[in-house]
Motif scaffolding. Structure first.
Motif, short mmCIF file in Angstrom:
data_model
loop_
_atom_site.label_atom_id
_atom_site.label_comp_id
_atom_site.label_asym_id
_atom_site.label_seq_id
_atom_site.Cartn_x
_atom_site.Cartn_y
_atom_site.Cartn_z
N SER A 349 0.84 -1.21 0.00
CA SER A 349 0.00 0.00 0.00
C SER A 349 0.87 1.25 0.00
N TYR A 407 1.33 4.34 5.75
CA TYR A 407 1.42 2.89 5.50
C TYR A 407 2.84 2.38 5.75
N GLY A 423 -5.81 -1.76 2.43
CA GLY A 423 -4.96 -0.71 1.87
C GLY A 423 -5.13 -0.59 0.37
N TRP A 425 -7.83 -1.45 -1.33
CA TRP A 425 -9.12 -0.80 -1.53
C TRP A 425 -8.99 0.71 -1.34
N HIS A 426 -8.35 1.07 -0.26
CA HIS A 426 -8.17 2.49 0.03
C HIS A 426 -7.46 3.18 -1.13
N THR A 430 -9.20 5.81 -3.67
CA THR A 430 -8.67 7.17 -3.62
C THR A 430 -8.24 7.63 -5.00
N SER A 477 -13.40 6.41 0.34
CA SER A 477 -12.09 5.76 0.41
C SER A 477 -11.43 6.01 1.76
N ALA A 478 -11.65 7.22 2.30
CA ALA A 478 -11.02 7.55 3.58
C ALA A 478 -11.55 6.65 4.69
N PHE A 480 -12.19 3.49 4.46
CA PHE A 480 -11.37 2.28 4.46
C PHE A 480 -10.08 2.51 5.22
N PHE A 481 -9.54 3.70 5.04
CA PHE A 481 -8.28 4.04 5.71
C PHE A 481 -8.48 4.03 7.23
N ASN A 484 -9.01 0.65 8.54
CA ASN A 484 -7.77 -0.11 8.50
C ASN A 484 -6.91 0.21 9.73
#
Lengths: 585, 110, 204
Positions: A349, A407, A423, A425-426, A430, A477-478, A480-481, A484
């Motif tokens: 990532s 990351y 990561g 996916w993020h 993004t 997307s954020a 997912f971050f 994570n």
């Protein structure tokens, strides 16, 4: 001491253990605690600023003011979004990355001025809250540039905005002084300036800009505040003031400040690209020096923000300097490409985001050349093309780089790996969401859509709806971050000292490191990017034995230096998976 | 730092031509006397008729005084070179910025 | 013993830390250069564009008071550096006397600046003079840099008293005087700013 490349064989250690949560909630002078504090505060404001962006894009789904009910509310959302993202997210993230990583990278026990470090951090939360409190008294509506006379017509929130910015400026100057002294004075033997990791170069360049540029903003803000509260008229033309003065002094600061926002990310990806493609940095010296020359030339280009308000004779000189600054940036881009060229690329990532930085920042830079040329800028000035341009540099560049950094160093900070699947996916959400949001804005801008307005011509509907949909993807997307990060803390694989097999010093200790960072005096590996040689492999293997991801059975009870190490954290979670943790090369 | 790093401990001042004078406080007092004399000259010049020469001389003296303080009282003469750069670089930026504002044509009039 | 050496190298040595502190103060002064330059430039622009207003103010004020004040500050700088010289030679009491004198002169400077402000206010020079006044635009451009400088003097006086207090506690010696030295850097810098302000505002 000579630059011995092998650490002395000693008892293996896994982790110093994460400090308790309470440690992060109170005054601490440990640079690692402060780094995490910066990061948590910055991420919180990133979240708030992101919500504001979502609301704005929701408003812009239609050409008329409907969601906010009043254009002024949109203006305040726009102002706060810009200010928060710049001054409370990207710039504090320098504090986060710089604080956590720089002292480790140069083998120092802490920053040069630990108390000052904590003080600089603790200015930020009150200043941020002060800015948000503006909503109670009528928020700032004049944009992050706060041009008078507009900024002098607003509510009391504009005053809180200015005071808050003043405080944030003081914080970042104090932080920057700390970085400069730390980096220049506290390197160990065996690490001359030109063997220093490139992140340190980038932070050094950034800190120099902060010390030299931020006081311009402090001066201008002082005058603006006086105009608001003391009856002066520095910026009120009707009373003998000078509105252009604000623009000039503001951009004396704020153009160098855009390099404040992107240089640390450039440093981050210099690290990430080399480590994750297992190749030495190409053109180390040029990357280091181009950071410094960007810092220097960055001071000579400010008036390209004022092509439409400046006296026309001065346009061409500033166009030329603006084009010149593309040269050191280009040197960096090509050096990075040459770094990964033929490398053994691991699409982690961190690497994905670094590559995302390369491609998106390139577009940001090229659109910068477009708006930097006077004839085009006369047309594009204050349109969505500019909005798109600086989001490409600051989000596509700055923020992608910061994500890469998170990351990359998260395993060092927490001792846990992030989830690579999440990561990915993020990253892809993004990357796609970003282009989806900001490419339509380029077209809308070229068709003349002005920025900072809640309404637009109905013929631009399609571009705005596209942009808004993209923005929602970007917003998602954020999530997912953030998920994570939580996932990693709860169930992430134990990282071990050096999951990426990197050669810089921050990895030559446990993850997280003990209170004073190292278990013995750190000896830097001669070339911080000397990947691919047998010596490097040997060095890293030895390090892996010394700071493994997990032990078969913890054994080092009662050994002489055990006072610095605590029990291995999370051995139960990591014992099986640990041996294969992030094996690379 | 050793005592040799502080030459000002001695009251003697070496003047051009290898002449020495003794003064309590050594070079520090000497610089103070020079600063005071320069200030008196400045105040005298302030009464002179207007003109670019007067402005130039006045600023010249002021910069000289400032330089004396920085070099001798702030020890730039003996201290690390990087301190001089730390002062010079912002001075250059500030001067350039200042002259830009002073000299750039005003695109409007009040 | 590995542990012993590790503890010995936990941080910079006192000499190294003294160098760090001095460098830090220089960097802080670098940022002060910039912020003062903003205010100074704004006054210079006004002086260049409105010489008549400036001369008008000077006729009201004269330069006797401010010249005396300038000598006070110059003398305080000398006292400061003599204090540093004293502690380098290990003379604690002399250090306290010299820095005490510095604080006293700084206080007198601020007091006389207050007197000058009062005179100006009586003459009608205000921070918010509008276009209708003969002093239009002068007040804010005069008071901002001088008051900002005055604030630095006040902070300097407090800092000086703190140095005296620490000297009284015996915290400084021939080896350890970086605290005096950094205060000196600050104080001389404030003096340098005044040297420039004095020439620009009162003489040129």
């Amino acid at each position: 001491m000579a630059t011995a490349s092998l650490p002395i064989r000693q008892e293996p250690r896994i982790s110093a253990g994460l400090p308790r949560v309470g440690e992060f909630m109170r005054w601490s002078v440990d640079h690692k605690i402060i780094g995490v504090q910066y990061m948590v505060v910055a991420l919180s404001f990133f979240f708030i600023g992101g919500i504001l962006a979502m609301l704005m894009r929701w408003e812009l789904l239609t050409p008329d003011v409907d969601f906010f009910g009043d254009g002024a509310v949109y203006n305040s959302a726009m102002t706060m979004h810009g200010t928060i993202m710049i001054f409370l997210w990207v710039i504090p993230m320098i504090g986060a990355m710089g604080n956590y990583v720089v002292p480790l990278q140069i083998g120092a026990r802490d920053m040069a001025f630990p108390w000052l470090n904590a003080f600089a951090f603790w200015i930020i939360p009150p200043a941020g809250i002060l800015m948000l409190l503006g909503w109670l008294v009528g928020p700032a509506e004049a944009g992050w540039t706060s041009y008078p006379p507009l900024s002098l017509l607003g509510h009391d929130g504009q005053l809180l905005w200015a005071v808050s910015l003043h405080l944030l400026g003081i914080s970042s100057i104090l932080g920057a002084i700390n970085f400069i002294v730390t980096i220049l004075n506290m390197r160990p033997e065996g690490m001359p300036l030109f063997r220093m990791p490139l992140l340190c170069w980038a932070v050094l360049a950034t800190a120099l800009i902060i010390v030299l540029a931020t006081p311009f903003l402090a001066g201008a803000l002082t005058l603006l505040i006086l105009d608001m509260v003391a009856g002066t008229s520095f910026f009120i033309a009707a009373q003998g003031g000078d509105v252009l003065l604000w623009q000039n002094v503001f951009w004396f600061y704020s153009h160098p400040a855009v390099y404040i926002m992107v240089l640390p990310s450039m440093g981050i990806i210099s690290e990430v690209l080399s480590v994750h493609s297992r190749k030495p940095v190409f053109g180390y010296r040029m990357i280091a020096l181009s950071s410094m020359s960007i810092a220097l030339v960055g001071f000579t280009v400010w008036a390209h923000h004022m092509f439409t308000s400046l006296t026309p004779e001065l346009r061409i000189p500033f166009m030329i300097t603006s084009m010149i600054i593309a040269v050191p940036t280009g040197i960096k881009i090509f050096s990075w490409l040459a770094t990964i060229w033929g490398g053994k690329i691991h699409f982690t990532s961190a690497m994905n985001f670094a590559l995302g930085f390369l491609s998106l920042f390139l577009i940001g830079g090229l659109t910068g050349v477009i708006v930097g040329s006077v004839p085009v800028d006369i047309h594009l000035h204050d349109t969505y093309f500019v909005v798109s341009h600086f989001h490409f540099t600051l989000y596509g560049g700055g923020v992608m780089g910061l994500f890469a950094g998170v990351y990359h160093w998260w395993p060092k900070i927490t001792g846990r790996m992030l989830n690579e699947g999440l990561g990915r996916w993020h990253f892809w959400l993004t990357f796609i969401g970003f282009l989806w949001t900001f490419l339509p804005q380029q077209i809308a801008g070229m068709m003349g859509m002005p920025r900072r307005v809640a309404t637009y011509d109905p013929s631009l509907l399609i571009y705005n709806q596209l942009s808004s949909l993209g923005a929602f993807v970007l917003g998602a997307s954020a999530l997912f971050f953030f998920y994570n990060l939580g996932w990693s803390l709860a169930r992430g694989r134990v990282a071990g000292g050096n999951p990426w097999r990197a050669l810089t010093l921050e990895w030559a200790t446990t993850s997280p490191p003990p209170p004073l960072n190292f278990y013995e005096d750190p000896v830097p590996y001669p070339n911080p990017y000397g990947y691919g040689s047998d010596a490097a492999r040997e060095y890293l293997d030895e390090q892996q034995r010394r700071f493994p991801a997990a032990l078969e059975a913890p054994t080092d009870e009662g050994s002489t230096s055990a006072s610095l190490a605590t029990q291995p954290a999370g051995t139960s979670a990591g014992s099986s998976a640990g041996t294969s943790a992030g094996q690379q090369q | 730092m050793t005592d040799e790093a502080h030459p000002h401990h001695h009251d003697a001042i070496i003047l051009p031509g290898d002449r020495r004078i003794r003064l309590p406080g050594g070079i520090y007092t000497f610089v103070f006397v020079v600063l005071a004399l320069l200030t008196l000259i400045e105040i005298f010049l302030a009464g002179m008729p207007e003109g670019p020469a007067r402005v130039l001389v006045l600023f010249g003296i002021a910069i000289g005084k400032a330089a004396l303080v920085v070099i001798y009282y702030m020890h730039l003469k003996d201290d690390r070179r990087i301190f001089a750069w730390t002062l010079l670089v912002p001075l250059i930026f500030a001067t350039l910025g200042g002259f830009f504002l002073l000299l750039s044509p005003v695109p409007y009039s009040t | 013993m590995a542990e012993a050496t590790a503890h010995a190298h936990h941080g910079p040595s006192p000499q190294e830390q003294a160098e760090n502190i001095k460098f830090g103060v220089w960097l802080y002064l670098a940022s002060e250069v910039i912020i003062f330059s903003v205010f100074i430039t704004i006054y210079a622009m006004f002086r260049a564009q409105n010489p008549d207003t400036v001369f008008h103010v000077r006729e009201e004020l004269g330069i006797a008071l401010v010249s005396f004040n300038t000598f006070l500050l110059l003398t305080s700088s000398w006292a400061m550096v003599m204090g540093l010289r004293a502690i380098q030679a290990g003379k604690q009491r002399a250090l306290m006397a010299w820095i005490g004198l510095t604080a006293l002169l700084g206080t007198a400077f601020v007091g006389l600046q207050y007197v000058e402000y009062t005179e100006l206010a009586h003459a009608g020079v205000a921070i918010n003079n509008t276009n209708a006044s003969v002093f239009a635009g002068f007040g804010m451009r005069f008071y901002t840099p001088t008051a900002f400088h005055g604030a630095h003097v006040i902070i300097g006086v407090i800092w000086a008293l703190w140095v005296v207090w620490r000297a009284w506690k015996g915290r400084y010696s021939t080896e350890n005087y970086v605290g005096v030295e950094t205060f000196g850097l600050y104080w001389h810098f404030v003096d340098v700013v005044w040297i420039l302000l004095f020439t620009l505002i009162y003489l040129v």
